[in-house]
Design an enzyme around this catalytic site. Structure first.
Site, mmCIF file in Angstrom:
data_model
loop_
_atom_site.group_PDB
_atom_site.id
_atom_site.type_symbol
_atom_site.label_atom_id
_atom_site.label_comp_id
_atom_site.label_asym_id
_atom_site.label_seq_id
_atom_site.Cartn_x
_atom_site.Cartn_y
_atom_site.Cartn_z
ATOM 1 N N THR A 11 -1.957 29.468 12.082
ATOM 2 C CA THR A 11 -2.657 30.754 12.078
ATOM 3 C C THR A 11 -3.602 30.905 10.900
ATOM 4 O O THR A 11 -4.689 31.471 11.037
ATOM 5 C CB THR A 11 -1.629 31.907 12.067
ATOM 6 N N ASP A 55 -1.435 23.336 16.562
ATOM 7 C CA ASP A 55 -0.703 24.591 16.535
ATOM 8 C C ASP A 55 0.740 24.236 16.233
ATOM 9 O O ASP A 55 1.288 23.304 16.823
ATOM 10 C CB ASP A 55 -0.817 25.301 17.883
ATOM 11 N N SER A 56 1.375 24.973 15.323
ATOM 12 C CA SER A 56 2.705 24.550 14.897
ATOM 13 C C SER A 56 3.721 24.621 16.024
ATOM 14 O O SER A 56 4.755 23.963 15.972
ATOM 15 C CB SER A 56 3.184 25.379 13.702
ATOM 16 N N THR A 87 3.316 29.056 11.230
ATOM 17 C CA THR A 87 4.612 29.631 10.881
ATOM 18 C C THR A 87 5.700 29.334 11.911
ATOM 19 O O THR A 87 6.886 29.370 11.574
ATOM 20 C CB THR A 87 4.509 31.153 10.699
ATOM 21 N N ASP A 88 5.337 29.059 13.168
ATOM 22 C CA ASP A 88 6.365 28.899 14.203
ATOM 23 C C ASP A 88 7.336 27.771 13.886
ATOM 24 O O ASP A 88 8.536 27.900 14.120
ATOM 25 C CB ASP A 88 5.717 28.657 15.573
ATOM 26 N N ARG A 220 25.425 25.775 18.324
ATOM 27 C CA ARG A 220 25.360 27.069 17.633
ATOM 28 C C ARG A 220 26.589 27.893 18.026
ATOM 29 O O ARG A 220 26.696 28.361 19.150
ATOM 30 C CB ARG A 220 24.061 27.792 17.959
ATOM 31 N N GLN A 252 25.683 30.982 14.388
ATOM 32 C CA GLN A 252 24.615 31.811 14.935
ATOM 33 C C GLN A 252 24.220 32.913 13.951
ATOM 34 O O GLN A 252 23.146 33.501 14.089
ATOM 35 C CB GLN A 252 25.064 32.439 16.248
ATOM 36 N N CYS A 253 25.074 33.187 12.975
ATOM 37 C CA CYS A 253 24.780 34.220 11.985
ATOM 38 C C CYS A 253 23.744 33.699 10.985
ATOM 39 O O CYS A 253 23.810 32.541 10.567
ATOM 40 C CB CYS A 253 26.040 34.621 11.239
#
Length: 310
Positions: A11, A55-56, A87-88, A220, A252-253
């Site tokens: 971005t 693009d990431s 950022t992705d 997870r 998952q936390c």
């Protein structure tokens, strides 16, 4: 101070088009020209292909290898490195740089933006400037500079999809640096690393299929390491053990990490030989498995802490 800026896309270097934001040639260079007076010895590299820059969201292990090699080949020519990135998947690439760039004696700082540099009120100039400033004081290792904070490259994750303060990390006393007696680079192939999230009524039969086809698995789990005592889950973990497929459990936390022995409901994980990921993020677990599969003993590699990731 000699700093090399490696632009990989994302971005920060985009502009508005009829189809939405897309990479634009020269955006990063124009921004650097505005701040070059405070960083006179500043080099730039744009990883090919130039147009479009990646693009990431499309990043793969090939991009990890390219970025790491771009840093490694210039280690003797620069005192620090800044990598501009989308950022992705920035947290994945940060984890990959920690795994790949071993024994380096310089800081490598990833940054990006939530709003393109070409748009009013962009956070890109601040993040880019802060990354360059951080190069002067950051310890050797891989870091992420974002929204005024220098974050641990082994522990960072994207916590918000739209806020300018999109990234956070968990503390670690170990620096984000894979120790080695001399600088070296590790690269990885595109291994079949899968992620499965435990949820009420999860289709564990599909997990068995994944284990049959994959090379490694990120599981997870609930809380600090619980999972249902489901026969299909037990069969899948048994098959993974027979096929020598490493299975790493992460929570998952977003904070608190794993401790598989905390609850009896985690017995199925212990019986199945699942590796306790402890405090690893899901991003780091995914990345580390790729590099583990390049070793002779992936299970031992995953169970060993190298750079504060656990």
């Amino acid at each position: 101070m000699r700093i090399l800026v490696i632009h990989t896309g994302g971005t920060i270097g985009m502009a508005q088009t009829d189809q939405g934001f897309a990479p634009k040639d020269g955006v990063i260079e124009e921004a650097l020209d505005q701040i070059r007076s405070n960083h006179t010895d500043l080099g730039t590299i744009r990883l090919m292909p130039l147009t479009p820059a990646i693009d990431s969201g499309e990043a793969t292990t090939a991009e990890w290898n390219r970025i790491a090699m771009a840093v490694f080949t210039e280690l003797g020519n620069y005192d620090a490195f800044v990598i501009t990135h989308g950022t992705d998947s920035l947290s994945y690439s940060a984890a990959a740089m920690v795994m790949a760039l071993r024994g380096i004696d310089v800081p490598v700082i990833l940054t990006g933006s939530m709003i393109p540099l070409t748009v009013e009120n962009s956070d890109g100039m601040r993040n880019l400037t802060d990354a360059l400033i951080a190069c002067r004081s950051a310890q050797p290792g891989v870091w992420v500079q974002f929204a005024g904070r220098l974050l641990h490259g082994s522990r960072v994750y994207k916590a918000h999809s739209s806020d300018l303060d999109a990234f956070t990390d968990s503390p670690s006393e170990m620096p984000p640096l894979f120790a080695s007696p001399f600088p070296t680079i590790a690269q990885t192939s595109p291994h079949k690393v899968l992620t499965f999230t435990i949820a009420p009524g999860a289709m564990f039969g599909l997990l068995k299929t994944a284990v049959q086809q994959g090379e490694a698995l990120v599981l997870r789990c609930y809380g600090s390491g619980t999972a249902p005592n489901d026969p299909e889950l037990r069969d899948a973990l048994s098959l993974a053990a027979k096929r020598n497929v490493p299975v790493v459990a992460v929570s998952q936390c977003p904070a608190g990490g794993m401790n598989i022995g905390t609850y009896q409901a985690g017995q199925i994980l212990r019986d199945g030989g699942v590796i306790d990921g402890r405090g690893m993020t899901a991003e780091m677990a995914h990345v580390k498995l790729h590099y583990a599969l390049e070793t002779d003993d992936p299970h031992a590699f995953m169970a060993t802490e190298f750079c504060g990731e656990m």
